[in-house]
Design a protein around this motif. Structure first.
Motif, PDB file in Angstrom:
ATOM      1  N   SER A 100       2.994 -14.613   1.055  1.00 20.58           N
ATOM      2  CA  SER A 100       3.516 -14.189  -0.114  1.00 20.58           C
ATOM      3  C   SER A 100       2.597 -13.117  -0.919  1.00 20.58           C
ATOM      4  CB  SER A 100       4.133 -15.327  -1.113  1.00 20.58           C
ATOM      5  OG  SER A 100       3.008 -15.981  -1.480  1.00 20.58           O
ATOM      6  N   ARG A 102       0.500 -11.017   0.654  1.00 20.52           N
ATOM      7  CA  ARG A 102       0.520  -9.767   1.299  1.00 20.52           C
ATOM      8  C   ARG A 102       1.886  -9.068   1.134  1.00 20.52           C
ATOM      9  NH1 ARG A 102      -1.889  -7.089   5.857  1.00 20.52           N
ATOM     10  NH2 ARG A 102      -0.500  -4.969   5.827  1.00 20.52           N
ATOM     11  N   ASP A 103       2.912  -9.900   0.887  1.00 17.70           N
ATOM     12  CA  ASP A 103       4.277  -9.316   0.688  1.00 17.70           C
ATOM     13  C   ASP A 103       4.251  -8.439  -0.582  1.00 17.70           C
ATOM     14  OD1 ASP A 103       5.043  -9.869   3.367  1.00 17.70           O
ATOM     15  OD2 ASP A 103       6.236 -11.792   2.545  1.00 17.70           O
ATOM     16  N   ALA A 104       3.534  -9.211  -1.843  1.00 21.21           N
ATOM     17  CA  ALA A 104       3.637  -8.633  -3.114  1.00 21.21           C
ATOM     18  C   ALA A 104       2.706  -7.402  -2.980  1.00 21.21           C
ATOM     19  CB  ALA A 104       3.045  -9.719  -4.098  1.00 21.21           C
ATOM     20  N   ASP A 106       2.270  -5.238  -0.790  1.00 16.11           N
ATOM     21  CA  ASP A 106       3.022  -4.319   0.050  1.00 16.11           C
ATOM     22  C   ASP A 106       4.201  -3.752  -0.978  1.00 16.11           C
ATOM     23  OD1 ASP A 106       1.241  -4.451   2.243  1.00 16.11           O
ATOM     24  OD2 ASP A 106       2.873  -5.619   3.174  1.00 16.11           O
ATOM     25  N   SER A 107       4.744  -4.734  -1.689  1.00 16.01           N
ATOM     26  CA  SER A 107       5.749  -4.444  -2.490  1.00 16.01           C
ATOM     27  C   SER A 107       5.357  -3.479  -3.639  1.00 16.01           C
ATOM     28  CB  SER A 107       6.774  -5.757  -3.070  1.00 16.01           C
ATOM     29  OG  SER A 107       7.608  -5.385  -3.814  1.00 16.01           O
ATOM     30  N   GLU A 108       4.369  -3.940  -4.524  1.00 16.69           N
ATOM     31  CA  GLU A 108       3.812  -3.430  -5.783  1.00 16.69           C
ATOM     32  C   GLU A 108       2.875  -2.265  -5.358  1.00 16.69           C
ATOM     33  OE1 GLU A 108       3.354  -2.796  -9.728  1.00 16.69           O
ATOM     34  OE2 GLU A 108       4.687  -4.416  -8.693  1.00 16.69           O
ATOM     35  N   GLY A 110       2.436  -0.507  -2.011  1.00 20.40           N
ATOM     36  CA  GLY A 110       2.985   0.250  -0.895  1.00 20.40           C
ATOM     37  C   GLY A 110       2.469  -0.275   0.486  1.00 20.40           C
ATOM     38  N   SER A 111       1.092  -0.518   0.210  1.00 20.38           N
ATOM     39  CA  SER A 111       0.650  -1.186   1.637  1.00 20.38           C
ATOM     40  C   SER A 111      -0.902  -1.833   1.230  1.00 20.38           C
ATOM     41  CB  SER A 111       0.333   0.017   2.657  1.00 20.38           C
ATOM     42  OG  SER A 111      -0.483   0.842   2.110  1.00 20.38           O
ATOM     43  N   LYS A 136      -2.136 -11.536 -11.881  1.00 24.76           N
ATOM     44  CA  LYS A 136      -0.745 -11.831 -11.902  1.00 24.76           C
ATOM     45  C   LYS A 136      -0.315 -12.135 -13.200  1.00 24.76           C
ATOM     46  CE  LYS A 136       0.786 -16.012 -10.368  1.00 24.76           C
ATOM     47  NZ  LYS A 136       1.069 -17.028  -9.519  1.00 24.76           N
ATOM     48  N   LYS A 141       3.990 -10.580 -11.457  1.00 27.76           N
ATOM     49  CA  LYS A 141       4.058  -9.160 -10.977  1.00 27.76           C
ATOM     50  C   LYS A 141       2.518  -8.955 -11.034  1.00 27.76           C
ATOM     51  CE  LYS A 141       5.201  -4.386 -12.355  1.00 27.76           C
ATOM     52  NZ  LYS A 141       5.837  -4.093 -11.205  1.00 27.76           N
TER      53      LYS A 141
END
Length: 210
Positions: A100, A102-104, A106-108, A110-111, A136, A141
């Motif tokens: 999660s 890594r996903d966050a 990437d989402s916030e 871009g990579s 966080k 966020k």
């Protein structure tokens, strides 16, 4: 109950060649210990405060008596920040975040690479002594921020996920004034497992050492 110096979770030389043994001994045994000594001195007449886990103390900094607030902010922040910093470094080099976190990222950002570039640039822009953080907020966020001196993001109601000490004492013996080299080395020794655990935990505090 006085605060005490937590043990390193690895040998002093375990982060070489990225951080040398001499720096780790000086940074942990002397600089961190000094913050603890000064914090305990500031709180000697306030036993109830000294019984709090350090992250709780920093989270309640506005409730600390005015006459010792500055000392607690500086030295308590130094203890909190360093207690976390040691955990966020690892002798298992060149790991990468997963799950999660890594996903966050990437989402916030871009990579992962874009995040590292932005974090690095902000770290190099810190004037004087301070820290760079991935934090966080209450909504989960992520954002990058800096704090001056030993101020802690916890005092602003934020959860530190990743932190980098950019005080010169953290790198000067090996890198002299070449902070860019130190920040570059940092990416090889990040404990992404610890960072991911902090991101996933609702209670993600600095630690329970006291």
């Amino acid at each position: 109950m006085a605060y005490i110096l937590p043990n390193l979770p690895y040998d002093y030389s375990a982060l070489e060649p990225y951080i040398d043994e001499q720096t780790m001994r000086l940074h942990h045994d002397m600089h961190h210990q000094t913050y603890i000594n000064n914090l305990n001195a500031a709180l000697k007449d306030h036993p109830k405060l000294s019984e709090l886990p350090i992250e709780e103390l920093m989270g309640q900094i506005d409730k600390v008596p005015k006459d010792i607030k500055k000392a607690v902010r500086n030295s308590g922040g130094g203890h909190a920040n360093h207690s976390l910093f040691w955990k966020l470094l690892s002798p298992h080099f060149d790991a990468r975040p997963e799950g999660s976190l890594r996903d966050a990222i990437d989402s916030e950002f871009g990579s992962l690479e874009k995040f590292k570039k932005q974090f690095t640039e902000i770290s190099l822009s810190v004037f004087g002594s301070g820290w760079t953080w991935l934090v966080k907020d209450d909504a989960g966020k992520l954002r990058i921020m800096t704090t001056a001196n030993q101020d802690s993001p916890i005092s602003d109601g934020l959860t530190p996920i990743l932190g980098l000490d950019v005080w010169e004492h953290a790198y000067y013996l090996k890198y002299q004034n070449r902070r860019p080299k130190y920040v570059e080395a940092f990416w090889h020794i990040v404990n992404w497992q610890e960072a991911a655990g902090r991101f996933d935990s609702e209670l993600a505090g600095v630690g329970s050492e006291s």
